[in-house]
Design a protein around this motif. Structure first.
Motif, PDB file in Angstrom:
ATOM      1  N   HIS A  19       0.965  -1.375  -0.031  1.00 10.70           N
ATOM      2  CA  HIS A  19       0.267   0.003   0.335  1.00 10.70           C
ATOM      3  C   HIS A  19       0.800   1.298  -0.176  1.00 10.70           C
ATOM      4  CE1 HIS A  19      -4.059   1.417   0.961  1.00 10.70           C
ATOM      5  NE2 HIS A  19      -3.665   2.447   1.443  1.00 10.70           N
ATOM      6  N   HIS A  21       1.619   4.997  -2.236  1.00 14.54           N
ATOM      7  CA  HIS A  21       0.838   5.731  -3.158  1.00 14.54           C
ATOM      8  C   HIS A  21       1.932   6.413  -4.311  1.00 14.54           C
ATOM      9  CE1 HIS A  21      -4.136   5.462  -2.621  1.00 14.54           C
ATOM     10  NE2 HIS A  21      -3.027   5.330  -1.581  1.00 14.54           N
ATOM     11  N   HIS A 199      -9.614   1.080  -0.142  1.00 18.76           N
ATOM     12  CA  HIS A 199      -9.689   1.459   1.016  1.00 18.76           C
ATOM     13  C   HIS A 199     -10.899   2.092   1.310  1.00 18.76           C
ATOM     14  CE1 HIS A 199      -5.228   3.105  -1.043  1.00 18.76           C
ATOM     15  NE2 HIS A 199      -5.471   3.900  -0.476  1.00 18.76           N
ATOM     16  N   HIS A 223      -6.360  -0.074   4.495  1.00 12.12           N
ATOM     17  CA  HIS A 223      -6.205   0.995   5.918  1.00 12.12           C
ATOM     18  C   HIS A 223      -7.530  -0.207   6.481  1.00 12.12           C
ATOM     19  CE1 HIS A 223      -4.238   4.412   5.283  1.00 12.12           C
ATOM     20  NE2 HIS A 223      -4.803   4.559   3.796  1.00 12.12           N
ATOM     21  N   ASP A 280       1.939   3.923   2.867  1.00 13.16           N
ATOM     22  CA  ASP A 280       1.062   4.805   2.061  1.00 13.16           C
ATOM     23  C   ASP A 280       1.788   5.906   1.017  1.00 13.16           C
ATOM     24  OD1 ASP A 280      -1.360   5.136   1.893  1.00 13.16           O
ATOM     25  OD2 ASP A 280      -1.845   5.802   3.308  1.00 13.16           O
TER      26      ASP A 280
HETATM   27 ZN   LIG Z   1      -4.062   4.824   0.751  1.00 13.19          ZN
END
Ligand SMILES: [Zn+2]
Length: 340
Positions: A19, A21, A199, A223, A280
């Motif tokens: 996870h 981005h 998500h 998450h 993240d």
């Molecule tokens: Zn995320």
């Protein structure tokens, strides 16, 4: 047999990131270079740039997200940024990563989605050819623009399925744009062969996770930490072995939980939920996957056995084929066999 201290083990151990981005994972060095290339004098040094990314609140985070996006103006910018990010992951001994990207974020810069997709895939391939890491792309169609736009985006990106892109994700404003609206988009994506993650259970509660599972048939939850509010849901996740992509520092920085003491990771782990450790938006949250493992060691005393288990889980719940998972597990297990 090699005896090492725990920090050294964390640094060296093979890791899997599920996870992250790409738009939030640039290196500061790269972004600073890009700012200079654009002849912008807003920041004078990398240190000054880092200071800019210490957020006052969530609004400030959003402002900075769009601020840095404006510097990405050419295909080369995306290719090089992606390459540097994957190189950085490899330097932390990440051996496999599944990373989100959302090319539509950059449409205001006058770039075609296809140009960004191809440049991003090219950056990944270049990094894969130079470093011992493999990487799959998950396209994030973002909730905020509604289901019709999401379907258009899915169609636009489908030609890249299995040519760099492996899955579909759903980020964005979870509270105002419920998962249910995207049921048809996810149904079509699944039929085409996209792996599915969404998500949920971050800004909204358990009902959002239920919907991601039952309406979207998400195979993983991004998450998902607010499942802690619903024991029935926890039992369901355990029964169906649905994993959570947990990002602890992110949850603290975006104030999903007010402090680490309130973070449910240890509870979820103990109850037997398939949790994984992820970063993240690493530079934006002042962390990375290595530091996330440092954190669970320092805060909760997790150690070798749990690190191996968490990594094995991450391999197991990745979107790789069984054959590829087996190869990764061999790398992971070979490392741990040498540790006493
Ligand atoms: Zn995320």
């Amino acid at each position: 047999m090699v005896k090492k201290n725990i920090q050294e083990i964390i640094r060296c151990m093979p890791k899997v990131e599920l996870h992250l981005h790409l738009e939030g994972a640039f290196t500061f060095e790269f972004l600073f270079g890009l700012i200079k290339k654009n002849n912008d004098n807003e920041v004078k040094s990398i240190d000054e740039l880092k200071q800019k990314f210490i957020f006052k609140d969530f609004q400030h985070f959003v402002e900075m997200w769009f601020w840095k996006n404006k510097f990405f103006r050419t295909a080369e910018d995306f290719e090089e940024s992606t390459y540097q990010t994957i190189k950085n992951l490899s330097s932390q001994n990440v051996i496999y990563a599944e990373v989100f990207f959302s090319p539509w974020d950059f449409e205001p810069n006058g770039l075609k989605v296809e140009t960004i997709a191809e440049a991003t895939i090219s950056g990944i391939r270049r990094a894969e050819s130079e470093f011992p890491i493999n990487c799959g792309l998950i396209v994030d169609i973002v909730r905020n623009h509604g289901s019709a736009t999401a379907m258009n985006r899915l169609n636009q990106i489908t030609p890249y399925l299995n040519k760099g892109i492996i899955g579909l994700g759903l980020g964005g404003n979870e509270r105002d744009f419920p998962a249910y609206d995207f049921k048809e988009v996810f149904r079509v994506a699944k039929k085409r062969g996209f792996k599915l993650t969404a998500h949920a259970g971050e800004a909204a509660g358990p009902e959002s996770v239920w919907s991601a599972i039952l309406d979207l048939e998400a195979e993983r939850i991004g998450h998902g930490v607010r499942v802690i509010e619903d024991q029935q849901l926890i039992d369901y996740l355990i029964g169906k072995k649905i994993p959570l992509e947990v990002c602890i520092t992110s949850n603290i920085k975006t104030k999903v939980f007010s402090s680490l003491h309130k973070h449910p990771f240890p509870d979820l782990f103990k109850k037997g939920v398939n949790v994984t450790i992820n970063s993240d938006d690493p530079p934006m949250f002042g962390s990375n996957i290595t530091e996330e493992f440092d954190l669970i060691y320092n805060e909760w005393g997790y150690s070798d056995k749990e690190f191996q288990q968490l990594t094995t889980t991450a391999v197991d719940v990745s979107f790789l084929s069984n054959g590829d998972k087996k190869k990764l597990l061999e790398v992971v297990n070979t490392f741990w066999e040498k540790i006493v």
